[in-house]
Design an enzyme around this catalytic site. Structure first.
Site, PDB file in Angstrom:
ATOM      1  N   ASN A   4      -5.192   5.998  -6.928  1.00 47.54           N
ATOM      2  CA  ASN A   4      -5.774   7.348  -6.881  1.00 47.54           C
ATOM      3  C   ASN A   4      -4.836   8.356  -7.548  1.00 47.54           C
ATOM      4  O   ASN A   4      -4.428   9.347  -6.960  1.00 47.54           O
ATOM      5  CB  ASN A   4      -6.126   7.765  -5.444  1.00 47.54           C
ATOM      6  CG  ASN A   4      -4.958   7.736  -4.499  1.00 47.54           C
ATOM      7  OD1 ASN A   4      -3.942   7.082  -4.764  1.00 47.54           O
ATOM      8  ND2 ASN A   4      -5.070   8.456  -3.392  1.00 47.54           N
ATOM      9  N   HIS A  41     -10.513   0.779   1.997  1.00 48.99           N
ATOM     10  CA  HIS A  41     -10.144   1.821   2.959  1.00 48.99           C
ATOM     11  C   HIS A  41     -11.433   2.085   3.730  1.00 48.99           C
ATOM     12  O   HIS A  41     -12.342   2.714   3.212  1.00 48.99           O
ATOM     13  CB  HIS A  41      -9.686   3.040   2.141  1.00 48.99           C
ATOM     14  CG  HIS A  41      -9.593   4.330   2.885  1.00 48.99           C
ATOM     15  ND1 HIS A  41      -8.517   5.154   2.756  1.00 48.99           N
ATOM     16  CD2 HIS A  41     -10.426   4.961   3.730  1.00 48.99           C
ATOM     17  CE1 HIS A  41      -8.689   6.235   3.499  1.00 48.99           C
ATOM     18  NE2 HIS A  41      -9.844   6.143   4.099  1.00 48.99           N
ATOM     19  N   ASP A  55       1.344   2.775   3.529  1.00 49.51           N
ATOM     20  CA  ASP A  55       0.467   3.881   3.139  1.00 49.51           C
ATOM     21  C   ASP A  55       1.300   5.153   2.909  1.00 49.51           C
ATOM     22  O   ASP A  55       0.868   6.260   3.249  1.00 49.51           O
ATOM     23  CB  ASP A  55      -0.631   4.132   4.178  1.00 49.51           C
ATOM     24  CG  ASP A  55      -1.744   5.025   3.629  1.00 49.51           C
ATOM     25  OD1 ASP A  55      -1.777   5.264   2.403  1.00 49.51           O
ATOM     26  OD2 ASP A  55      -2.586   5.482   4.432  1.00 49.51           O
ATOM     27  N   HIS A 114       1.524   5.240  -2.274  1.00 47.52           N
ATOM     28  CA  HIS A 114       1.048   6.187  -3.282  1.00 47.52           C
ATOM     29  C   HIS A 114       2.255   6.748  -4.015  1.00 47.52           C
ATOM     30  O   HIS A 114       3.064   7.458  -3.421  1.00 47.52           O
ATOM     31  CB  HIS A 114       0.251   7.310  -2.614  1.00 47.52           C
ATOM     32  CG  HIS A 114      -0.971   6.806  -1.904  1.00 47.52           C
ATOM     33  ND1 HIS A 114      -2.191   6.656  -2.529  1.00 47.52           N
ATOM     34  CD2 HIS A 114      -1.155   6.359  -0.627  1.00 47.52           C
ATOM     35  CE1 HIS A 114      -3.076   6.160  -1.663  1.00 47.52           C
ATOM     36  NE2 HIS A 114      -2.470   5.971  -0.503  1.00 47.52           N
ATOM     37  N   HIS A 161       3.562  14.302   0.086  1.00 57.72           N
ATOM     38  CA  HIS A 161       2.900  15.550  -0.303  1.00 57.72           C
ATOM     39  C   HIS A 161       3.931  16.642  -0.496  1.00 57.72           C
ATOM     40  O   HIS A 161       5.003  16.625   0.124  1.00 57.72           O
ATOM     41  CB  HIS A 161       1.899  15.993   0.765  1.00 57.72           C
ATOM     42  CG  HIS A 161       0.630  15.206   0.745  1.00 57.72           C
ATOM     43  ND1 HIS A 161      -0.258  15.267  -0.304  1.00 57.72           N
ATOM     44  CD2 HIS A 161       0.116  14.323   1.627  1.00 57.72           C
ATOM     45  CE1 HIS A 161      -1.274  14.451  -0.058  1.00 57.72           C
ATOM     46  NE2 HIS A 161      -1.074  13.862   1.109  1.00 57.72           N
ATOM     47  N   ARG A 193       1.861   8.547  -6.842  1.00 59.73           N
ATOM     48  CA  ARG A 193       1.390   9.847  -7.342  1.00 59.73           C
ATOM     49  C   ARG A 193       1.519  10.053  -8.840  1.00 59.73           C
ATOM     50  O   ARG A 193       1.091  11.085  -9.344  1.00 59.73           O
ATOM     51  CB  ARG A 193       2.119  11.015  -6.632  1.00 59.73           C
ATOM     52  CG  ARG A 193       2.052  10.990  -5.118  1.00 59.73           C
ATOM     53  CD  ARG A 193       0.659  11.179  -4.599  1.00 59.73           C
ATOM     54  NE  ARG A 193       0.629  11.400  -3.151  1.00 59.73           N
ATOM     55  CZ  ARG A 193      -0.423  11.110  -2.397  1.00 59.73           C
ATOM     56  NH1 ARG A 193      -1.509  10.594  -2.936  1.00 59.73           N
ATOM     57  NH2 ARG A 193      -0.395  11.344  -1.091  1.00 59.73           N
ATOM     58  N   HIS A 248       0.836  -1.206   0.000  1.00 60.19           N
ATOM     59  CA  HIS A 248       0.000   0.000   0.000  1.00 60.19           C
ATOM     60  C   HIS A 248       0.867   1.252   0.000  1.00 60.19           C
ATOM     61  O   HIS A 248       1.410   1.648   1.026  1.00 60.19           O
ATOM     62  CB  HIS A 248      -0.873  -0.019   1.264  1.00 60.19           C
ATOM     63  CG  HIS A 248      -1.935   1.035   1.296  1.00 60.19           C
ATOM     64  ND1 HIS A 248      -3.155   0.832   1.892  1.00 60.19           N
ATOM     65  CD2 HIS A 248      -1.971   2.305   0.817  1.00 60.19           C
ATOM     66  CE1 HIS A 248      -3.890   1.929   1.783  1.00 60.19           C
ATOM     67  NE2 HIS A 248      -3.185   2.838   1.135  1.00 60.19           N
ATOM     68  N   ASP A 268      -8.795   3.186  -2.900  1.00 63.19           N
ATOM     69  CA  ASP A 268      -8.151   3.810  -1.742  1.00 63.19           C
ATOM     70  C   ASP A 268      -8.033   5.327  -1.867  1.00 63.19           C
ATOM     71  O   ASP A 268      -7.796   5.877  -2.931  1.00 63.19           O
ATOM     72  CB  ASP A 268      -6.754   3.237  -1.522  1.00 63.19           C
ATOM     73  CG  ASP A 268      -6.145   3.756  -0.230  1.00 63.19           C
ATOM     74  OD1 ASP A 268      -6.660   3.424   0.835  1.00 63.19           O
ATOM     75  OD2 ASP A 268      -5.174   4.530  -0.302  1.00 63.19           O
ATOM     76  N   HIS A 283      -4.987  -0.459   6.226  1.00 59.08           N
ATOM     77  CA  HIS A 283      -4.591   0.321   7.402  1.00 59.08           C
ATOM     78  C   HIS A 283      -5.554   0.342   8.596  1.00 59.08           C
ATOM     79  O   HIS A 283      -6.190   1.339   8.880  1.00 59.08           O
ATOM     80  CB  HIS A 283      -4.247   1.759   7.024  1.00 59.08           C
ATOM     81  CG  HIS A 283      -5.140   2.402   5.986  1.00 59.08           C
ATOM     82  ND1 HIS A 283      -6.498   2.435   6.078  1.00 59.08           N
ATOM     83  CD2 HIS A 283      -4.825   3.049   4.832  1.00 59.08           C
ATOM     84  CE1 HIS A 283      -6.984   3.074   5.028  1.00 59.08           C
ATOM     85  NE2 HIS A 283      -5.989   3.456   4.261  1.00 59.08           N
TER      86      HIS A 283
END
Lengths: 454, 349
Positions: free
Chosen positions: A101, A186, A325, A69, A329, A71, A67, A159, A239
């Protein structure tokens, strides 16, 4: 000239796939494990072999993250496949499953192909895309799951959001059954979590921040377990963050329902108290350091009681694996008020150091922890992945070498990840990756690595 | 969850006081980090400021040459005007800035707005923001500016709490041992949160009262959060106003926003009024000289009956008047730090 062989001399070798825990040598040749545990005499060292000292280090199969991200595509200012996989290598992860996502979302074969090609060109570890459950992650109609499966996704998830609609979740579990891939949900009941930015509780009350009750997660997990039982579909709960969720998963497993679960390093090690600032300060007074947006994560950091329950469940195997997870950012998404800040923590490069606290505190054994980072996630991905979490001779040499006792200070400026968003900034962790190898190729190594080429 | 020993209160680094030693305060973010002695000293200074406001010419040179900006991201009448008046009486240059008509409308971030104001040499920034923690955020990022919280989200409204403390102390003499009942939408009230800290620190006994849907669950059903001796351990919670109000010295009604009914917190306004409106008949079971308070703006006929709001026991207008004096005292207090930070001469007059 790149050495064809690598010999790691004398580390503690832990292979959870075969219950191996020995001090010995690990020899890798042509991308595969050639010998594990046996002492390699100088005469037997292959020609042009790189020899690394494993003194005081642990060698195990590379970690698998179910899991994260990455991006890309769409949010390359937060992370790319290149930077995300470099971060993985620094954290000891040799396989990443990336959540869909993105923009566009991973809901068709073309996006899957793009990610696989980009990973092949620019990635340094293995990347396995996860496909959407619903078209455009909108929660309205099922994505073309068979097309996604054929293109190579390893699981399905919306997710970032749950599959809210009860019947759609039922259909997803039923439809995906013959594809052999899990649905990763999720779990967060929207009407209960709406507007919440941290765990409901005493700290949220003090700070005047809208809370997310534990029941928001637990209500949806209970629903999903009932639907997994109804359909026989494979449910994987993303999670877990509450003690009540642990109880639900435990009970479902006891009843033989096909459910697995993961937990993140931050939910195992830090609490909502950190939102008050001053890291793990025992103070309950707010100040300029309070409302630390790097603690804002979904699901939220919870109480010490929840942390204890999650650690116990991981040790017992009620929770099958650790997943990061990893949610990188950009600075602007976090340098705002707590309510405006994006949810997520950049985890890949601190995961091992965080988790080793549990080992140093005797909460979980080192071999169990390694199991939950290797064999555990691979089992959820299915039998096709059985060669990844093992050091058996002849299997691909995905190996991580780490120093369990090395103390280091977390400085996000040193991260390979573009996401510098971590509440651990400035804290000291004990346990650090020294080298990471994917298919026999070293993709990360500390400059201090002791070595010689024979 | 482990919480601090009571003695550790207010010990965050950089501002306020550490190790019990009182240093000039740079920021006023909430009352949680005030020592009782510091609150007492603000109340003392407020009395002196109130004298100034009674003069023929309401002007003293205390803050001459200081720039105060009021940065309000939310509507406000009494808080903004009273800060402006307080600054002007003290001879500061006061500049008002709101969301509309400023670069906030162009999407400028809170951080960049703050950095811009700091670069312009603003000494004191009075900020109101709909998000909890916005003043803390500015305090962290603007080392040269003093931040005064004029209300942030559901978090805190320390100047309101201080004016409430001052009003009660002035009327009843002392705060210690008084029974303070705060009734209404506690869950969404920054006034209640700050008042709870302030009154509890000064030794008053606070009872929070309201519908179960509008009380924070962890206050309603304490879960071992608070160790023995924690000042908030004296705070009681009660859903029955008729029971809570018995023997009260102070009854403070909170504003009830009509959207609470729309979003389902209440079955109806009618039922709320029946159970929690502060009325003459209910106040009759409080102490004979009990004070009725409201932070404003009031919904007369909802959380408080009109007769009571304007009756003899009401000190609501005095609260507003005292608000100016309290804010003068706080502007004065933080300005002593501003002068040290910027290397200017101290303003001791």
């Amino acid at each position: 000239m790149t050495p064809q062989s690598i010999l790691i001399k004398g580390p503690r070798i832990i292979d959870a796939s075969q219950g191996l825990d020995v001090v010995g040598d690990l020899l890798v040749k042509d991308g595969k494990i050639l010998s594990v545990g046996n002492l390699i005499a100088p005469a037997d060292i292959p020609e042009n072999c790189r020899v690394i000292s494993g003194d005081g280090l642990v060698a195990c199969a590379g970690f698998i993250d179910l899991h994260c991200h990455l991006r890309e595509p769409g949010f390359e200012y937060k992370e790319t496949i290149a930077t995300g996989t470099q971060a993985a290598a620094r954290g000891g992860f040799t396989s990443l499953c990336c959540m869909p996502n993105t923009d566009p979302a991973i809901d068709n074969a073309a996006v899957v192909e793009f990610i696989k090609r980009r990973a092949a060109d620019q990635g340094v570890v293995r990347v396995f895309p996860i496909g959407c459950v619903t078209k455009e992650r909108k929660g309205k109609t099922l994505a073309e799951m068979e097309e996604l499966a054929s293109a190579g996704v390893v699981a399905f998830s919306d997710d970032g959001d749950p599959v809210y609609d009860d019947n759609l979740m039922r259909l997803a579990l039923a439809y995906s059954q013959d594809l052999g891939l899990p649905i990763i949900n999720h779990c967060q009941e929207h009407s209960l979590s709406r507007g919440g930015v941290m765990a409901e509780g005493w700290v949220a009350t003090l700070l005047g921040l809208p809370g997310i009750p534990a029941a928001a997660e637990e209500a949806m997990i209970a629903r999903d377990i009932a639907l997994a039982e109804l359909t026989g579909g494979r449910l994987h709960v993303a999670h877990l963050s509450t003690s009540g969720s642990v109880a639900l998963v435990r009970q479902a497993k006891e009843r033989g329902i096909p459910v697995t679960a993961e937990v993140c390093p931050h939910h195992l090690t830090i609490t909502d108290q950190w939102a008050l600032g001053g890291k793990d300060s025992k103070n309950d007074v707010a100040g300029p350091l309070s409302f630390d947006t790097s603690t804002k994560v979904y699901p939220p950091l919870r109480s010490q009681h929840d942390v204890e329950a999650l650690v116990d469940a991981l040790a017992e195997g009620v929770i099958d694996c650790v997943a990061t997870d990893h949610a990188p950012h950009d600075l602007a998404s976090k340098q705002v008020t707590y309510q405006d800040a994006s949810f997520g923590i950049s985890v890949l490069e601190t995961a091992l150091g965080s988790l080793m606290q549990l080992v140093h505190q005797d909460r979980i054994s080192l071999s169990t922890l390694i199991e939950r980072l290797t064999v555990g996630p691979a089992r959820i991905l299915g039998p096709n992945f059985a060669e990844l979490p093992t050091l058996k001779e002849g299997t691909p040499a995905d190996v991580v070498l780490f120093d369990p006792n090395r103390e280091w200070r977390v400085d996000p400026r040193e991260f390979a990840s573009k996401g510098k968003n971590t509440p651990l900034e400035g804290t000291t962790l004990k346990g650090r990756v020294v080298a990471t190898m994917v298919a026999g190729e070293i993709v990360f190594q500390e400059s201090a690595l002791t070595e010689q080429v024979s | 969850m482990s919480l601090s020993h009571p003695a550790a209160f207010g010990a965050y680094s950089g501002t306020g006081h550490a190790n019990g030693e009182t240093k000039p305060r740079q920021h006023v973010l909430d009352l949680d980090d005030f020592l009782p002695s510091e609150i007492a000293s603000v109340l003392e200074n407020t009395r002196a400021m109130k004298e100034v406001l009674k003069r023929d010419i309401k002007k003293v040179p205390t803050l001459r040459g200081r720039v105060v900006v009021t940065l309000f991201y939310e509507a406000s009448t009494r808080t903004r005007i009273s800060f402006e008046e307080a600054g002007k009486v003290l001879s500061a240059d006061v500049i008002n800035m709101g969301g509309s008509g400023s670069s906030v409308e162009k999407g400028e971030s809170l951080l960049n707005t703050g950095l811009t104001l700091q670069a312009m040499g603003v000494d004191i920034l009075v900020v109101r923001h709909p998000h909890a923690g916005a003043p803390n955020f500015l305090a962290r990022h603007l080392p040269k500016v003093s931040i005064i919280n004029a209300g942030d989200g559901l978090h805190a409204h320390p100047t309101q709490a201080l004016l409430d403390l001052f009003t009660v102390q002035e009327k009843l003499g002392s705060l210690a041992g008084l029974k303070i009942v705060i009734v209404g939408d506690v869950l969404h009230s920054r006034v209640a949160r700050s008042a709870m800290w302030g009154f509890a620190k000064m030794g008053a006994k606070v009872t929070l009262c309201g519908p179960g849907t509008l009380l924070p669950l962890d206050l309603l059903r304490p879960n071992g959060h608070l160790p023995e001796g924690h000042c908030l351990a004296s705070v009681k919670v009660d859903t029955s106003l008729d029971r809570a109000i018995e023997g009260a010295d102070v009854v403070m009604a909170l504003r009830l926003q009509s959207e609470r009914q729309d979003s389902g917190f209440l079955p109806s306004m009618r039922e709320y009024i029946r159970r929690w409106q502060v009325t003459e008949s209910r106040v009759a079971s409080a102490k004979p000289n009990a004070l009725v308070m409201h932070p404003g703006p009031m919904n007369e006929g909802i959380e408080i009956s009109s007769g009571l709001a304007h009756g003899d026991s009401s000190v609501i207008e005095e609260q507003v008047a005292n608000g100016v004096a309290v804010r003068m005292a706080l502007l004065y207090q933080v300005s002593t730090v501003v002068s040290q930070a910027s290397g200017r001469l101290s303003i001791e007059q």
